[in-house]
Enzyme design. Structure first.
Site, PDB file in Angstrom:
ATOM      1  N   ASP A  67       0.816  -1.208   0.000  1.00 16.01           N
ATOM      2  CA  ASP A  67       0.000   0.000   0.000  1.00 16.01           C
ATOM      3  C   ASP A  67       0.854   1.264   0.000  1.00 16.01           C
ATOM      4  OD1 ASP A  67       0.939  -0.177   2.680  1.00 16.01           O
ATOM      5  OD2 ASP A  67      -0.926  -1.126   3.322  1.00 16.01           O
ATOM      6  N   ASN A 137      -7.933  -3.009  14.536  1.00 18.08           N
ATOM      7  CA  ASN A 137      -9.296  -3.344  14.116  1.00 18.08           C
ATOM      8  C   ASN A 137      -9.328  -4.528  13.153  1.00 18.08           C
ATOM      9  OD1 ASN A 137      -8.282  -2.226  11.781  1.00 18.08           O
ATOM     10  ND2 ASN A 137      -9.830  -0.614  11.596  1.00 18.08           N
ATOM     11  N   HIS A 139      -7.451  -4.877  10.352  1.00 17.79           N
ATOM     12  CA  HIS A 139      -7.174  -4.623   8.936  1.00 17.79           C
ATOM     13  C   HIS A 139      -5.829  -5.215   8.532  1.00 17.79           C
ATOM     14  CE1 HIS A 139      -5.112  -0.706  10.237  1.00 17.79           C
ATOM     15  NE2 HIS A 139      -4.202  -1.274   9.475  1.00 17.79           N
ATOM     16  N   GLU A 144      -9.907  -2.045   5.413  1.00 19.84           N
ATOM     17  CA  GLU A 144     -10.605  -1.762   6.657  1.00 19.84           C
ATOM     18  C   GLU A 144     -11.821  -2.679   6.827  1.00 19.84           C
ATOM     19  OE1 GLU A 144      -9.311   0.066   8.809  1.00 19.84           O
ATOM     20  OE2 GLU A 144      -8.447   1.910   8.028  1.00 19.84           O
TER      21      GLU A 144
END
EC number: 3.5.99.6
Length: 242
Positions: A67, A137, A139, A144
């Protein structure tokens, strides 16, 4: 999928660095999927030590990063281009620059960039080893919660929790990019082998959800249950409680 507690983050990082080095030394045209962030710092530090010690020829090694932030040019000190240069490519400057691939988060047309990067991976891949961290979380990459499990490389709107977690790298939270270009979940799953690292108590909840053995779109990392060759290495603090 197997979750292994290697005790300390240092030992786990060294182990994964050794696995990357072994792949590179056994196959001189290996394709590696690389990640960034705090979790990977020691992995690259140990990998550089191994490369220097053994003077490995890496001129045919090809890399694909997960990314990049939207809006940061490659020279920005917080871009993942800069991260990879500082952590690996400048530390062992024998890689072929034309074989080092990172999404362009500053492209004029980001939709075209996502298609270009996905096509590049499809043409040149699959990668031999994909390394991953995991967000609090759940990811992976910048995928996400709620990300389509069939997603290809795409533009991501970062959640507030991710923006907050990444703010430590910027002068203030206002400066943290709100979007990123990320490999999709289906892109990640194309790798032959996947290694995920998680360190620290803040990652424990995500690892515990990952250990529940079912795919849950609210926890993107659980898509890894659909892959036949996944290894997860944690330290004592991130290890799931029995």
């Amino acid at each position: 999928m197997k979750i292994t507690n290697l005790g300390t983050s240092g030992y786990a990082s060294f182990y994964v660095a050794c696995e990357l080095y072994k792949q590179m030394s056994q196959q001189n045209h290996s394709k590696l999927g690389l990640a960034t962030g705090g979790t990977m710092v020691d992995v690259y530090r140990f990998l550089v030590q191994l490369l220097r010690k053994n003077k490995l020829d890496v001129s045919e090694i090809e890399t694909f990063n997960l990314d990049e932030y939207v809006g940061l040019d490659a020279q920005h000190e917080q871009s993942y281009h800069s991260y990879m240069n500082e952590m690996l490519f400048k530390q062992y400057p024998y890689f072929n620059p034309s074989l080092l691939h990172i999404p362009n988060g500053d492209a004029d047309n980001l939709n075209d960039e996502t298609k270009r990067y996905e096509q590049l991976i499809n043409q040149k891949g699959p990668v031999d080893i994909q390394i991953l961290g995991i967000g609090e979380n759940g990811h992976i990459g910048f995928n996400e919660p709620g990300t389509d499990i069939n997603s290809a490389t795409h533009i991501v709107d970062l959640t507030e929790s991710t923006i907050s977690a990444n703010s430590r790298y910027f002068d203030n939270e206002v400066d943290v990019p709100k979007q990123a270009v990320s490999m999709g979940l289906s892109t990640i799953l194309k790798a032959h082998r996947i290694i995920l690292l998680a360190f620290g108590e803040k990652k424990r909840a995500a690892i515990e959800k990952l250990a529940e053995n079912e795919v849950n779109s609210d926890v993107p990392a659980t898509i890894l249950h659909a892959h036949p060759n996944v290894e997860i290495y944690v330290d004592d603090e991130a290890a799931p409680r029995l």
